[in-house]
Enzyme design. Structure first.
Site, PDB file in Angstrom:
ATOM      1  N   HIS A   7      19.483  14.888 -22.485  1.00  0.00           N
ATOM      2  CA  HIS A   7      20.609  14.881 -21.550  1.00  0.00           C
ATOM      3  C   HIS A   7      20.115  14.749 -20.109  1.00  0.00           C
ATOM      4  O   HIS A   7      19.320  15.553 -19.631  1.00  0.00           O
ATOM      5  CB  HIS A   7      21.453  16.143 -21.670  1.00  0.00           C
ATOM      6  N   ASN A  47      26.247   3.166 -14.330  1.00  0.00           N
ATOM      7  CA  ASN A  47      27.102   3.618 -13.237  1.00  0.00           C
ATOM      8  C   ASN A  47      26.659   5.013 -12.830  1.00  0.00           C
ATOM      9  O   ASN A  47      26.287   5.821 -13.675  1.00  0.00           O
ATOM     10  CB  ASN A  47      28.564   3.630 -13.679  1.00  0.00           C
ATOM     11  N   HIS A  60      23.715   6.651 -19.392  1.00  0.00           N
ATOM     12  CA  HIS A  60      23.742   5.621 -20.431  1.00  0.00           C
ATOM     13  C   HIS A  60      23.695   4.257 -19.758  1.00  0.00           C
ATOM     14  O   HIS A  60      23.990   4.128 -18.574  1.00  0.00           O
ATOM     15  CB  HIS A  60      24.981   5.761 -21.330  1.00  0.00           C
ATOM     16  N   HIS A  62      24.618   0.041 -20.123  1.00  0.00           N
ATOM     17  CA  HIS A  62      25.396  -1.018 -20.760  1.00  0.00           C
ATOM     18  C   HIS A  62      24.521  -2.262 -20.821  1.00  0.00           C
ATOM     19  O   HIS A  62      23.943  -2.674 -19.812  1.00  0.00           O
ATOM     20  CB  HIS A  62      26.656  -1.332 -19.936  1.00  0.00           C
TER      21      HIS A  62
END
Length: 74
Positions: A7, A47, A60, A62
């Site tokens: 995390h 982002n 994360h 993309h």
């Protein structure tokens, strides 16, 4: 979407202690790109923060491909 197991809230939280996790993500991206035959190109996007469009509180990435991606992005 490529998500690290560890995390990390956002790109703003990357440190010397967890940056190896991000390196592993980009190794995975390269592997996925090869498996998916993305030799024409791709884009990796993350982002960061509310104003950056981040809506999920976990780092994360993309992986965007299979169409022409203009610059600047819209």
């Amino acid at each position: 979407i490529v998500v690290p197991k560890k995390h990390i809230t956002s790109a703003a939280e990357i440190t010397d202690e967890n940056s190896n996790c991000v390196a592993k993500i980009f190794e995975a991206v390269a592997k996925i790109a090869k498996q998916e035959n993305l030799e024409q190109g791709f884009r990796v996007v993350t982002n960061c923060g509310k104003d950056g469009g981040q809506t999920v509180g976990h780092l994360h990435f993309h992986l965007l491909a299979r169409r022409y991606l203009q610059w600047p992005p819209g």
